[in-house]
Design a protein around this motif. Structure first.
Motif, mmCIF file in Angstrom:
data_model
loop_
_atom_site.group_PDB
_atom_site.id
_atom_site.type_symbol
_atom_site.label_atom_id
_atom_site.label_comp_id
_atom_site.label_asym_id
_atom_site.label_seq_id
_atom_site.Cartn_x
_atom_site.Cartn_y
_atom_site.Cartn_z
ATOM 1 N N ASP A 1 -18.652 -8.774 23.713
ATOM 2 C CA ASP A 1 -19.044 -8.498 22.329
ATOM 3 C C ASP A 1 -19.997 -9.569 21.806
ATOM 4 O O ASP A 1 -20.939 -9.272 21.069
ATOM 5 N N PHE A 2 -19.749 -10.805 22.194
ATOM 6 C CA PHE A 2 -20.593 -11.919 21.760
ATOM 7 C C PHE A 2 -22.022 -11.737 22.270
ATOM 8 O O PHE A 2 -22.993 -11.866 21.515
ATOM 9 N N ARG A 3 -22.165 -11.415 23.534
ATOM 10 C CA ARG A 3 -23.498 -11.268 24.121
ATOM 11 C C ARG A 3 -24.219 -10.012 23.632
ATOM 12 O O ARG A 3 -25.438 -9.899 23.735
ATOM 13 N N HIS A 4 -23.465 -9.069 23.085
ATOM 14 C CA HIS A 4 -24.046 -7.820 22.592
ATOM 15 C C HIS A 4 -24.877 -8.044 21.325
ATOM 16 O O HIS A 4 -25.721 -7.221 20.977
ATOM 17 N N VAL A 5 -24.656 -9.152 20.635
ATOM 18 C CA VAL A 5 -25.372 -9.449 19.384
ATOM 19 C C VAL A 5 -26.629 -10.266 19.700
ATOM 20 O O VAL A 5 -26.524 -11.405 20.167
ATOM 21 N N PRO A 6 -27.815 -9.722 19.472
ATOM 22 C CA PRO A 6 -29.060 -10.429 19.820
ATOM 23 C C PRO A 6 -29.167 -11.828 19.219
ATOM 24 O O PRO A 6 -29.666 -12.754 19.879
ATOM 25 N N ALA A 7 -28.694 -11.999 17.985
ATOM 26 C CA ALA A 7 -28.814 -13.301 17.316
ATOM 27 C C ALA A 7 -28.042 -14.394 18.047
ATOM 28 O O ALA A 7 -28.348 -15.585 17.894
ATOM 29 N N HIS A 8 -27.051 -14.012 18.861
ATOM 30 C CA HIS A 8 -26.248 -15.008 19.562
ATOM 31 C C HIS A 8 -26.994 -15.677 20.716
ATOM 32 O O HIS A 8 -26.488 -16.630 21.310
ATOM 33 N N SER A 9 -28.191 -15.173 21.024
ATOM 34 C CA SER A 9 -28.978 -15.789 22.098
ATOM 35 C C SER A 9 -29.759 -17.005 21.621
ATOM 36 O O SER A 9 -30.380 -17.707 22.424
ATOM 37 N N ARG A 10 -29.721 -17.274 20.350
ATOM 38 C CA ARG A 10 -30.453 -18.414 19.805
ATOM 39 C C ARG A 10 -29.824 -19.737 20.238
ATOM 40 O O ARG A 10 -28.605 -19.837 20.406
ATOM 41 N N GLY A 11 -30.680 -20.730 20.377
ATOM 42 C CA GLY A 11 -30.202 -22.040 20.812
ATOM 43 C C GLY A 11 -29.194 -22.660 19.878
ATOM 44 O O GLY A 11 -28.239 -23.320 20.308
ATOM 45 N N GLY A 12 -29.368 -22.435 18.584
ATOM 46 C CA GLY A 12 -28.436 -22.995 17.606
ATOM 47 C C GLY A 12 -27.029 -22.456 17.759
ATOM 48 O O GLY A 12 -26.051 -23.173 17.543
ATOM 49 N N VAL A 13 -26.936 -21.192 18.154
ATOM 50 C CA VAL A 13 -25.617 -20.573 18.362
ATOM 51 C C VAL A 13 -24.931 -21.212 19.564
ATOM 52 O O VAL A 13 -23.739 -21.528 19.525
ATOM 53 N N ALA A 14 -25.690 -21.428 20.630
ATOM 54 C CA ALA A 14 -25.124 -22.069 21.824
ATOM 55 C C ALA A 14 -24.616 -23.464 21.503
ATOM 56 O O ALA A 14 -23.552 -23.876 21.978
ATOM 57 N N ARG A 15 -25.360 -24.187 20.673
ATOM 58 C CA ARG A 15 -24.923 -25.540 20.286
ATOM 59 C C ARG A 15 -23.656 -25.484 19.449
ATOM 60 O O ARG A 15 -22.759 -26.329 19.597
ATOM 61 N N LYS A 16 -23.569 -24.476 18.585
ATOM 62 C CA LYS A 16 -22.369 -24.340 17.743
ATOM 63 C C LYS A 16 -21.160 -24.005 18.597
ATOM 64 O O LYS A 16 -20.068 -24.566 18.379
ATOM 65 N N ILE A 17 -21.325 -23.119 19.559
ATOM 66 C CA ILE A 17 -20.224 -22.771 20.460
ATOM 67 C C ILE A 17 -19.756 -24.014 21.214
ATOM 68 O O ILE A 17 -18.555 -24.247 21.394
ATOM 69 N N ALA A 18 -20.713 -24.830 21.649
ATOM 70 C CA ALA A 18 -20.361 -26.067 22.364
ATOM 71 C C ALA A 18 -19.549 -26.997 21.474
ATOM 72 O O ALA A 18 -18.599 -27.644 21.928
ATOM 73 N N GLN A 19 -19.891 -27.039 20.181
ATOM 74 C CA GLN A 19 -19.158 -27.887 19.243
ATOM 75 C C GLN A 19 -17.729 -27.392 19.022
ATOM 76 O O GLN A 19 -16.808 -28.188 18.835
ATOM 77 N N LEU A 20 -17.570 -26.070 19.060
ATOM 78 C CA LEU A 20 -16.264 -25.472 18.777
ATOM 79 C C LEU A 20 -15.385 -25.332 20.024
ATOM 80 O O LEU A 20 -14.199 -25.006 19.907
ATOM 81 N N THR A 21 -15.955 -25.557 21.196
ATOM 82 C CA THR A 21 -15.203 -25.415 22.447
ATOM 83 C C THR A 21 -14.202 -26.554 22.606
ATOM 84 O O THR A 21 -14.553 -27.721 22.456
#
Length: 239
Positions: free
Chosen positions: A51-71
């Motif tokens: 579901d996460f990858r299905h959202v185009p906006a989630h491919s942005r670099g800022g989203v990846a950084r946020k996920i890393a912060q929340l992991t």
């Protein structure tokens, strides 16, 4: 972190989910999510990678950084047990349904409208989801679903429609409120019990894989579902 711990522990107070093998803790982020809170609540305790990858906006670099912060950890899935894939999918379905009951309940709604909505949700749960749970478990156990249980499910669904329509027609607000709340609580309690069995199954498989694999746990879930169906039918006739 073991996948079963996430499955069992996740809640609005401990908002954990899995994205690409990472355990993500959404504490403090729920209200900030651009897509709203509901979609996050619907996926708590689940592997939300697809579901996460299905959202185009989630491919942005800022989203990846946020996920890393929340992991907070890497997820450790149960492996090496042939039956687990099917059982795990069923538990994911159960978790999804449990989340749905959590976010769709609205005690502030007008009682009659709430009963109509909850009655439809309960009816779908009985006629669709519980039936599919039983069919899936029967396949895992290499057996057939008892026709008598299917018959009681049909009767339970019919009784549910009748009692909801009766209270709606009578405009009995106090009883409508009570029935809606009871329906939600009993469905949630069943799903919680099934999830607890699933968590226990995963733990036992990790510590000491039993000779019969998952069969004992599968049969336990079957028994819980059949007992719940019988109890619900008895209640529906008494209302």
């Amino acid at each position: 972190m073991p996948a079963e711990e996430i499955l069992g522990r996740a809640s609005s107070n401990e908002p954990l989910l899995v994205i690409d093998n990472n355990v993500v803790d959404l504490s403090g982020f729920m209200e900030c999510h651009p897509g709203g809170v509901a979609v996050l609540l619907a996926n708590l305790g689940r592997d939300a990678s697809a579901d996460f990858r299905h959202v185009p906006a989630h491919s942005r670099g800022g989203v990846a950084r946020k996920i890393a912060q929340l992991t907070v950890a890497e997820v450790d899935f149960v492996s090496g047990v042939p039956q687990w894939e099917s059982f795990g999918k069923l538990l994911d379905h159960v978790r999804l349904m449990r989340n749905a009951f959590e976010i769709q309940s609205d005690s502030t709604c007008e009682p009659i409208s709430e009963l109509v909505y909850v009655g439809q949700l309960y009816g779908q749960f009985v006629d669709d989801h519980v039936r599919s749970f039983l069919d899936a478990l029967s396949k895992m156990a290499d057996s057939d679903t008892d026709p008598q249980v299917q018959k009681v499910l049909d009767q339970l669904f019919a009784c549910t429609v009748t009692r909801v329509e009766r209270l709606v027609s009578a405009k009995d607000l106090p009883l409508a409120c009570i029935l809606a709340q009871c329906m939600m609580k009993r469905c949630s309690a069943l799903l919680d019990t099934v999830l607890a069995i699933g968590v226990s199954a995963a733990r036992s498989l990790r510590s000491c894989p039993p000779e019969g694999g998952l069969l004992g746990h599968i049969q336990k879930v079957q028994s819980v579902l059949i007992e719940w169906i019988g109890e619900e039918y008895a209640r529906s006739k008494d209302d």
